[in-house]
Design a protein around this motif. Sequence first.
Motif, PDB file in Angstrom:
ATOM      1  N   ILE A  56      22.374 -15.939 -36.886  1.00  0.00           N
ATOM      2  CA  ILE A  56      21.000 -15.830 -36.392  1.00  0.00           C
ATOM      3  C   ILE A  56      20.784 -14.430 -35.843  1.00  0.00           C
ATOM      4  N   VAL A  57      19.742 -13.757 -36.330  1.00  0.00           N
ATOM      5  CA  VAL A  57      19.400 -12.396 -35.913  1.00  0.00           C
ATOM      6  C   VAL A  57      18.422 -12.465 -34.741  1.00  0.00           C
ATOM      7  N   LEU A  58      18.678 -11.703 -33.702  1.00  0.00           N
ATOM      8  CA  LEU A  58      17.777 -11.643 -32.553  1.00  0.00           C
ATOM      9  C   LEU A  58      16.604 -10.732 -32.890  1.00  0.00           C
ATOM     10  N   GLU A  59      15.399 -11.272 -32.837  1.00  0.00           N
ATOM     11  CA  GLU A  59      14.206 -10.506 -33.177  1.00  0.00           C
ATOM     12  C   GLU A  59      13.281 -10.409 -31.969  1.00  0.00           C
ATOM     13  N   ALA A  60      12.515  -9.321 -31.929  1.00  0.00           N
ATOM     14  CA  ALA A  60      11.653  -9.073 -30.772  1.00  0.00           C
ATOM     15  C   ALA A  60      10.506 -10.068 -30.693  1.00  0.00           C
ATOM     16  N   GLY A  61       9.888 -10.378 -31.811  1.00  0.00           N
ATOM     17  CA  GLY A  61       8.725 -11.250 -31.774  1.00  0.00           C
ATOM     18  C   GLY A  61       7.506 -10.506 -31.258  1.00  0.00           C
ATOM     19  N   LYS A  62       6.348 -11.083 -31.497  1.00  0.00           N
ATOM     20  CA  LYS A  62       5.100 -10.420 -31.113  1.00  0.00           C
ATOM     21  C   LYS A  62       4.927 -10.329 -29.603  1.00  0.00           C
ATOM     22  N   LEU A  64       6.910  -9.275 -27.247  1.00  0.00           N
ATOM     23  CA  LEU A  64       7.470  -8.098 -26.590  1.00  0.00           C
ATOM     24  C   LEU A  64       6.779  -6.802 -26.992  1.00  0.00           C
ATOM     25  N   ARG A  65       6.019  -6.846 -28.088  1.00  0.00           N
ATOM     26  CA  ARG A  65       5.351  -5.624 -28.577  1.00  0.00           C
ATOM     27  C   ARG A  65       6.355  -4.477 -28.695  1.00  0.00           C
ATOM     28  N   ALA A  66       7.518  -4.793 -29.217  1.00  0.00           N
ATOM     29  CA  ALA A  66       8.590  -3.805 -29.346  1.00  0.00           C
ATOM     30  C   ALA A  66       9.091  -3.802 -30.791  1.00  0.00           C
ATOM     31  N   GLU A  67       9.688  -2.685 -31.191  1.00  0.00           N
ATOM     32  CA  GLU A  67      10.238  -2.587 -32.539  1.00  0.00           C
ATOM     33  C   GLU A  67      11.439  -3.510 -32.702  1.00  0.00           C
ATOM     34  N   PHE A  69      14.308  -6.197 -30.120  1.00  0.00           N
ATOM     35  CA  PHE A  69      14.364  -6.960 -28.879  1.00  0.00           C
ATOM     36  C   PHE A  69      14.810  -6.112 -27.687  1.00  0.00           C
ATOM     37  N   LEU A  70      15.840  -5.303 -27.851  1.00  0.00           N
ATOM     38  CA  LEU A  70      16.414  -4.554 -26.734  1.00  0.00           C
ATOM     39  C   LEU A  70      15.936  -3.101 -26.698  1.00  0.00           C
ATOM     40  N   GLU A  71      14.769  -2.849 -27.249  1.00  0.00           N
ATOM     41  CA  GLU A  71      14.216  -1.488 -27.201  1.00  0.00           C
ATOM     42  C   GLU A  71      14.001  -1.030 -25.757  1.00  0.00           C
ATOM     43  N   ARG A  72      13.528  -1.948 -24.925  1.00  0.00           N
ATOM     44  CA  ARG A  72      13.298  -1.626 -23.506  1.00  0.00           C
ATOM     45  C   ARG A  72      13.936  -2.674 -22.598  1.00  0.00           C
ATOM     46  N   ARG A  73      14.971  -3.349 -23.105  1.00  0.00           N
ATOM     47  CA  ARG A  73      15.595  -4.446 -22.375  1.00  0.00           C
ATOM     48  C   ARG A  73      17.107  -4.353 -22.440  1.00  0.00           C
ATOM     49  N   GLU A  74      17.767  -5.108 -21.550  1.00  0.00           N
ATOM     50  CA  GLU A  74      19.209  -5.328 -21.580  1.00  0.00           C
ATOM     51  C   GLU A  74      19.437  -6.826 -21.615  1.00  0.00           C
ATOM     52  N   MET A  75      20.665  -7.246 -21.881  1.00  0.00           N
ATOM     53  CA  MET A  75      20.911  -8.681 -22.033  1.00  0.00           C
ATOM     54  C   MET A  75      22.335  -9.039 -21.660  1.00  0.00           C
TER      55      MET A  75
END
Length: 275
Positions: A56-62, A64-67, A69-75
């Motif tokens: 399963i690929v982690l995707e940002a989704g609409k 987050l308005r990001a290219e 998921f972790l463009e501006r995040r950590e996890m």
Amino acid sequence: MEIRNAANPRDVKNYDTSRLREEFLIQGLLVPGEIKLVYSQVDRMIAGSVCPIDPIVLEAGKELRAEYFLERREMGVINIGPKGVVTVDGTVYELDTRDGLYIGMGAKDVIFSSEDPKNPAKFYLNSTPAHCAYPTEKIEISKAEPAKMGSQAESNQRTIYKYIHPQGVKSCQLVMGMTILEPGSVWNSMPCHTHDRRMEVYLYFNMPEDAVMFHFMGEPNETRHIVMRNEEAVISPSWSIHTGCATSNYTFIWGMAGENQVFSDMDPVLMKEIR
């Protein structure tokens, strides 16, 4: 991705059982073959799970308005099931049961998979906004910082393992760890506390399927409870206590987001003040 709004304590004290559960309880986690994400507007925390049969690929989704998921995040990720793999930008991290992984801001490709698809891994995750990048790092349970607390007499004998924190694996704002209660112990975080500088999310697991957790929340003088079961999570705003008592011992993962990463920064609530 499901969105949960922030809640005002003056309103929450008027919620009935259904409304409390709708706003704060997270169900439907760790379903084989699925990813579930809940975005809380309290400190912008995302809590969720991945239980992969196929990768399963982690995707940002609409949302987050990001290219990515972790463009501006950590996890932070902790595997509570059989052995699994998290691949971050081509680097493979194998996670045994109770191993964790911190993934820093800027990681583009995150893929979750199970070593045995017939017995899939159970990845639980917390993600927060980040403003600087720290290295992605695996956290083995054997190397996490343990602290033994409580007593058998108080029914709260437990071991706290710190995974992501200032003295361990560093992050921008996420703090994350796991607490394991000994047999015969059923209380957590009592005497209770609040911390206005950060919110928290709890995931309760390792409970028998017929066991019940009574999670207490609310302002110290306006407490409420939410009945929970195995592998369910609950959102705790900064103004709320967060403590629980179950019909058996259990384990829970705690994740915090907000202004202060100091684990001991709490506002204690005296037992005589709880109502």
